[in-house]
Design a protein around this motif. Structure first.
Motif, PDB file in Angstrom:
ATOM      1  N   SER A  63       7.613   3.914  -4.153  1.00  0.00           N
ATOM      2  CA  SER A  63       7.608   3.306  -5.478  1.00  0.00           C
ATOM      3  C   SER A  63       8.884   3.647  -6.231  1.00  0.00           C
ATOM      4  O   SER A  63       9.500   2.796  -6.871  1.00  0.00           O
ATOM      5  N   ARG A 106       2.366   1.786  -3.401  1.00  0.00           N
ATOM      6  CA  ARG A 106       1.409   2.309  -4.384  1.00  0.00           C
ATOM      7  C   ARG A 106       1.024   3.752  -4.100  1.00  0.00           C
ATOM      8  O   ARG A 106       0.846   4.546  -5.011  1.00  0.00           O
ATOM      9  N   GLN A 107       0.862   4.097  -2.829  1.00  0.00           N
ATOM     10  CA  GLN A 107       0.337   5.405  -2.467  1.00  0.00           C
ATOM     11  C   GLN A 107       1.407   6.469  -2.279  1.00  0.00           C
ATOM     12  O   GLN A 107       1.140   7.641  -2.443  1.00  0.00           O
ATOM     13  N   ARG A 108       2.585   6.062  -1.938  1.00  0.00           N
ATOM     14  CA  ARG A 108       3.661   7.024  -1.690  1.00  0.00           C
ATOM     15  C   ARG A 108       4.656   6.958  -2.835  1.00  0.00           C
ATOM     16  O   ARG A 108       5.338   5.957  -3.013  1.00  0.00           O
ATOM     17  N   LYS A 109       4.718   8.017  -3.585  1.00  0.00           N
ATOM     18  CA  LYS A 109       5.586   8.058  -4.754  1.00  0.00           C
ATOM     19  C   LYS A 109       7.026   7.719  -4.399  1.00  0.00           C
ATOM     20  O   LYS A 109       7.705   7.018  -5.145  1.00  0.00           O
ATOM     21  N   ARG A 124       0.835  -1.198   0.000  1.00  0.00           N
ATOM     22  CA  ARG A 124       0.000   0.000   0.000  1.00  0.00           C
ATOM     23  C   ARG A 124       0.875   1.256   0.000  1.00  0.00           C
ATOM     24  O   ARG A 124       0.650   2.194  -0.753  1.00  0.00           O
TER      25      ARG A 124
END
Length: 164
Positions: free
Chosen positions: A33, A27-30, A24
């Motif tokens: 990633s 996916r949510q925190r650039k 999660r």
């Protein structure tokens, strides 16, 4: 004596919960990633996007988009693949290396907060156990991946005790 089914079930539930939280965040925190992608690229002198996708277990189109963003930011260099005109090779730039180190430092500070109240031995024990689990999982996967003797397209032959 092997662990009980209940113990294994509790361990799997904890691992799945932890993994879901990490995914999660990715996916949510650039930054998470980007860190993951930069680490894969840093581990290779030059790497094809399809190989990045395989290593990260994501769809190749996601990697293509991410690589474009990293290229626009100046973190990676993209050149044509001389061995395959349909693909390209990605490598880290000095700016990408700096960003990788910045994100690693941020991540380490964040995880240090998670274990702030732990004893150092607990952190080392967790590390050892996770490494042991990873080794065990790789060994089981390797045994399961071994090709069966014979031709793959031929139906399996029945076992017999002697000549037919």
């Amino acid at each position: 004596m092997p662990p009980s089914d209940k113990d294994v079930q509790s361990m799997v539930a904890a691992l799945f919960t932890l993994n879901a939280g990490l995914e999660r965040a990715r996916r949510q925190r650039k930054g998470a990633s980007t860190l993951s992608l930069l680490q894969v690229i840093d581990d290779h002198e030059q790497i094809r996007p399809s190989d990045i996708a395989d290593l990260q277990q994501v769809h190749p189109s996601l990697v293509t988009r991410q690589v474009r963003e990293l290229e626009d930011a100046g973190y990676v260099e993209v050149i044509a693949d001389p061995a395959d005109g349909r693909s390209y090779l990605v490598s880290l730039t000095p700016a990408g290396s700096q960003e990788l180190h910045r994100l690693l430092e941020f991540g380490l500070r964040r995880f240090a907060l998670f274990v702030k109240n732990w004893e150092p031995d607990q952190v080392r024990t967790l590390t050892e156990l996770l490494q042991k689990l990873q080794t065990s999982m790789a060994a089981v996967s390797a045994r399961e991946q071994r090709p069966q003797p014979g031709r793959r397209w031929a139906p399996p032959r029945a076992q017999s005790d002697g000549p037919a």
